[in-house]
Write a protein that holds these residues in place. Structure first.
Motif, short mmCIF file in Angstrom:
data_model
loop_
_atom_site.label_atom_id
_atom_site.label_comp_id
_atom_site.label_asym_id
_atom_site.label_seq_id
_atom_site.Cartn_x
_atom_site.Cartn_y
_atom_site.Cartn_z
N ILE A 132 44.19 33.18 42.76
CA ILE A 132 42.80 33.25 43.20
C ILE A 132 42.01 32.02 42.77
CG2 ILE A 132 40.65 34.57 42.89
CD1 ILE A 132 42.33 37.09 42.77
N ALA A 133 42.24 31.55 41.57
CA ALA A 133 41.44 30.43 41.06
C ALA A 133 41.64 29.16 41.88
CB ALA A 133 41.80 30.17 39.58
N ARG A 134 42.80 29.00 42.52
CA ARG A 134 43.10 27.78 43.28
C ARG A 134 42.93 27.97 44.78
NH1 ARG A 134 48.55 25.32 40.36
NH2 ARG A 134 47.63 25.01 38.26
N ASP A 135 42.52 29.15 45.20
CA ASP A 135 42.39 29.42 46.62
C ASP A 135 41.00 28.98 47.09
OD1 ASP A 135 42.43 30.36 49.20
OD2 ASP A 135 43.33 32.29 48.69
N GLU A 136 40.92 27.80 47.67
CA GLU A 136 39.63 27.25 48.10
C GLU A 136 39.06 27.97 49.31
OE1 GLU A 136 37.96 25.13 46.42
OE2 GLU A 136 39.55 24.77 44.93
N ASP A 137 39.90 28.75 50.02
CA ASP A 137 39.40 29.48 51.18
C ASP A 137 38.61 30.72 50.81
OD1 ASP A 137 40.56 27.66 52.90
OD2 ASP A 137 42.46 28.75 52.97
N LEU A 138 38.70 31.12 49.54
CA LEU A 138 38.00 32.32 49.11
C LEU A 138 36.53 32.04 48.85
CD1 LEU A 138 40.47 34.05 46.60
CD2 LEU A 138 39.85 34.79 48.89
N ASP A 139 35.72 33.05 48.97
CA ASP A 139 34.30 32.96 48.63
C ASP A 139 34.17 32.64 47.14
OD1 ASP A 139 31.63 34.21 47.69
OD2 ASP A 139 31.43 34.15 49.87
N PRO A 140 33.28 31.73 46.76
CA PRO A 140 33.12 31.40 45.33
C PRO A 140 32.81 32.63 44.48
CG PRO A 140 31.95 29.81 46.70
CD PRO A 140 32.43 30.88 47.62
N ARG A 141 32.10 33.58 45.05
CA ARG A 141 31.79 34.79 44.31
C ARG A 141 33.06 35.55 43.95
NH1 ARG A 141 28.77 37.38 40.70
NH2 ARG A 141 28.76 39.63 41.06
N HIS A 142 34.06 35.50 44.84
CA HIS A 142 35.35 36.16 44.59
C HIS A 142 36.03 35.54 43.38
CE1 HIS A 142 39.08 38.11 46.65
NE2 HIS A 142 39.15 38.20 45.34
N ARG A 143 36.09 34.22 43.34
CA ARG A 143 36.73 33.55 42.20
C ARG A 143 35.96 33.80 40.91
NH1 ARG A 143 37.06 29.41 46.15
NH2 ARG A 143 35.41 28.21 45.11
N GLU A 144 34.63 33.87 41.01
CA GLU A 144 33.81 34.11 39.82
C GLU A 144 34.07 35.49 39.24
OE1 GLU A 144 29.10 34.84 38.78
OE2 GLU A 144 29.64 33.74 40.60
N VAL A 145 34.10 36.50 40.10
CA VAL A 145 34.33 37.87 39.62
C VAL A 145 35.74 38.00 39.05
CG1 VAL A 145 34.60 40.27 40.38
CG2 VAL A 145 32.63 38.94 41.13
N ALA A 146 36.73 37.38 39.70
CA ALA A 146 38.10 37.44 39.19
C ALA A 146 38.20 36.82 37.81
CB ALA A 146 39.05 36.75 40.17
N ALA A 147 37.54 35.68 37.61
CA ALA A 147 37.57 35.05 36.30
C ALA A 147 36.87 35.91 35.25
CB ALA A 147 36.93 33.66 36.39
N ARG A 148 35.76 36.55 35.64
CA ARG A 148 35.01 37.37 34.68
C ARG A 148 35.81 38.60 34.27
NH1 ARG A 148 29.09 38.98 36.44
NH2 ARG A 148 28.96 36.70 36.30
N LEU A 149 36.52 39.20 35.20
CA LEU A 149 37.29 40.40 34.89
C LEU A 149 38.70 40.10 34.41
CD1 LEU A 149 36.23 42.78 37.82
CD2 LEU A 149 35.19 42.48 35.56
N GLY A 150 39.12 38.85 34.50
CA GLY A 150 40.41 38.46 33.95
C GLY A 150 41.61 38.78 34.80
N TYR A 151 41.47 38.78 36.11
CA TYR A 151 42.65 38.91 36.95
C TYR A 151 42.81 37.64 37.79
CZ TYR A 151 39.59 40.36 40.87
OH TYR A 151 38.63 40.42 41.85
N ALA A 152 44.09 37.27 38.01
CA ALA A 152 44.39 35.98 38.63
C ALA A 152 45.02 36.12 40.02
CB ALA A 152 45.33 35.18 37.73
N ALA A 153 45.48 37.28 40.41
CA ALA A 153 46.12 37.48 41.71
C ALA A 153 45.90 38.91 42.15
CB ALA A 153 47.61 37.16 41.64
N SER A 154 46.06 39.17 43.45
CA SER A 154 45.86 40.53 43.97
C SER A 154 46.77 40.76 45.16
CB SER A 154 44.40 40.76 44.37
OG SER A 154 44.04 39.93 45.47
N HIS A 155 47.08 42.03 45.38
CA HIS A 155 47.87 42.44 46.54
C HIS A 155 47.26 43.72 47.08
CE1 HIS A 155 51.34 42.82 49.17
NE2 HIS A 155 51.50 44.08 48.77
N ALA A 156 46.87 43.73 48.36
CA ALA A 156 46.16 44.86 48.96
C ALA A 156 46.91 45.38 50.18
CB ALA A 156 44.74 44.46 49.36
N VAL A 157 46.88 46.70 50.35
CA VAL A 157 47.49 47.35 51.52
C VAL A 157 46.55 48.46 52.00
CG1 VAL A 157 49.85 46.88 50.77
CG2 VAL A 157 48.75 49.02 50.09
N PRO A 158 46.59 48.81 53.28
CA PRO A 158 45.77 49.92 53.78
C PRO A 158 46.46 51.26 53.53
CG PRO A 158 46.93 48.92 55.60
CD PRO A 158 47.30 48.12 54.38
#
Length: 488
Positions: free
Chosen positions: A148-174
């Protein structure tokens, strides 16, 4: 003589090349097949264990928590969340976290919906980006953010929240079920940059399809329980009336199927008061409907001839035989009025006329006594061709409380009725004077004493407390229980 033909010497066996694949050797090929079969068996065993744990859950909340825990184990994550937003718009809309506090979930919910992976799946637009919007094994859509930290396509708010909560990657499914369509989406969070392997994605896809079907069934059950609870609350008094000279309190515990027990307090002409506790046989929506009809009819009969409780129950019995021939009901009705001879005195007493149809006898609890009111032994309404039983009259001194209750209170103890009634009476006798003088405190004391597993009922006319999340802790909890106290 012709010379003998020259024969080439037979070639010696060629030693295997150093770089020859190991699978070319039969023994090693067999070992590889065995290893693959062992892996498949291990995967099937894991899925079997996880799905067995899932099907043992009997509430929506427990099912979602178990699905989160199992999914995290399959993809090697530590935290995650499931957001439920059924596509039919009927709810429930909720977000449940694993390893996330309420504030953490709040931070994640501040992400723009076009950036949060689970929200994009809910909106039906996976998006396009590094590692995003893939179709996994079995056609399951996935959104993976491996770094997440290196994904420039993500919204800056997304990277900020991930850094604050301490997670670096995610995997989502419906979460999609055959009967209801899209139910929600799940996302698991990694502490370090990572992505699930092909094997992990495959196992997750198999598990999620099964979990979604189970969660869909629990959603249907939660909706049905909510509908029954709403109907029950609408059929019962939302609050007790204010009556001069009388302090009232009630506790109503209901089973998950919605029993047919009811209570009522009705101010009557000339300052009198009608008190009623009753119940119809059966459970579920049809029992609730029958209860609502009987309670409404009881109110009408009480207004017309409430000073004669026997006439009130006789009319109710006739109505029950005509409209509900397959049902029976137990009822206790009391008509209370100030003692005429002492109506103007500061220490005026109260006269109560009671009539019961197959119902438990009430109790009188006061500073000086705790007594059982011996009502006439009678069959429930609807059991005989014509019901009639004599009434009984009691005089209450100032400060004494009349306690009415349903037989479900006694059934919930799991003991024979006589022993349960003895426990109830003993609890009333053991109440200290301050508790005897306060109807709310008295009912809470009785619930704690008779049903030790019950929580105190803070809400006067509130609904049931069958257990955390609404599940039945024991078969006895399916019984309704009503306690109604009137302190004159």
């Amino acid at each position: 003589m012709a010379a003998a033909p020259h024969r080439q010497p037979a070639p010696s066996p060629r030693p295997p090349a150093a770089d020859e694949p190991a699978l070319a050797r039969p023994v090693e090929r067999l070992a590889a097949v065995q290893d693959r079969l062992a892996g498949w068996i291990s995967d099937l065993t894991t899925l079997h264990d996880l799905t067995e744990r899932l099907v043992r859950t009997d509430t929506l909340e427990s099912a979602v928590h178990e699905a989160l825990r199992a999914g995290a184990a399959l993809v090697g994550a530590r935290r995650g969340l499931i957001a439920l937003e059924p596509a039919d718009g009927l709810g429930p809309d909720t977000t449940v976290g694993l390893g996330l506090g309420a504030s953490d979930i709040g931070h994640i919910e501040t992400l723009p919906r076009d950036s949060a992976p689970h929200a994009r799946l809910l909106d039906g637009r996976p998006g396009a980006g590094a590692g995003e919007g893939r179709t996994g094994p079995g056609g399951l859509r996935e959104i993976t953010h491996p770094h997440i930290a290196r994904d420039e396509d993500l919204d800056p708010r997304h990277r900020e929240v991930a850094a604050r909560l301490g997670y670096a990657a995610s995997h989502a499914v419906p979460l999609t079920a055959r009967s209801t369509g899209l139910l929600g989406a799940a996302v698991w969070l990694y502490d370090e940059p990572a992505r699930p392997t092909e094997r992990q994605r495959h196992l997750l896809g198999l598990y999620v399809r099964h979990a979604a079907e189970h969660i869909a069934r629990q959603v249907d059950l939660a909706r049905a329980r909510s509908a029954v609870a709403t109907v029950r609350e609408e059929l019962l008094p939302t609050r007790l009336p204010r009556v001069p000279g009388v302090r009232l309190a009630v506790r109503h515990r209901t089973g998950p199927r919605g029993g047919g027990d009811w209570y009522d307090v009705l101010p009557l002409p000339e300052g009198a008061l009608g008190l009623c506790v009753g119940g119809v046989t059966g459970s579920g929506p049809d029992a609730l409907a029958a209860m609502g009809r009987l309670r409404a009819s009881m109110r009408a009969y009480a207004v017309m001839e409430g000073e004669d409780p026997v006439a009130v129950l006789s009319d109710l019995e006739l109505l029950l035989r005509l409209t509900e021939p397959a049902r029976s009901a137990t009822v206790l009705f009391g008509y209370a009025e100030r003692t005429p001879s002492a109506a103007d005195g500061p220490e005026a007493g109260t006269r109560v006329v009671l009539a019961g149809a197959g119902h438990c006898p009430p109790l009188i609890v006061g500073p000086e006594r705790t007594e059982v009111v011996e009502t006439a032994l009678s069959a429930p309404l609807g059991m005989l061709a014509c019901w009639e039983a004599p009434s009984v009259e009691v005089d209450l001194a100032p400060g004494e409380t009349l306690l009415l209750y349903s037989d479900g209170l006694l059934h919930r103890t799991g003991e024979p009725l006589e022993r349960a009634f003895t426990r109830l009476r003993a609890a009333a006798v053991a109440a200290v004077p301050a508790v005897r003088a306060d109807p709310d405190a008295l009912l809470d004391h009785l619930l704690r004493s008779v049903l030790p597993g019950e929580r105190d009922g803070a809400g006067g006319a509130g609904g049931g407390t069958a257990g955390a999340g609404g599940e039945v802790r024991d078969a006895r909890d399916a019984e309704d229980a009503v306690l109604l106290a009137a302190c004159f």
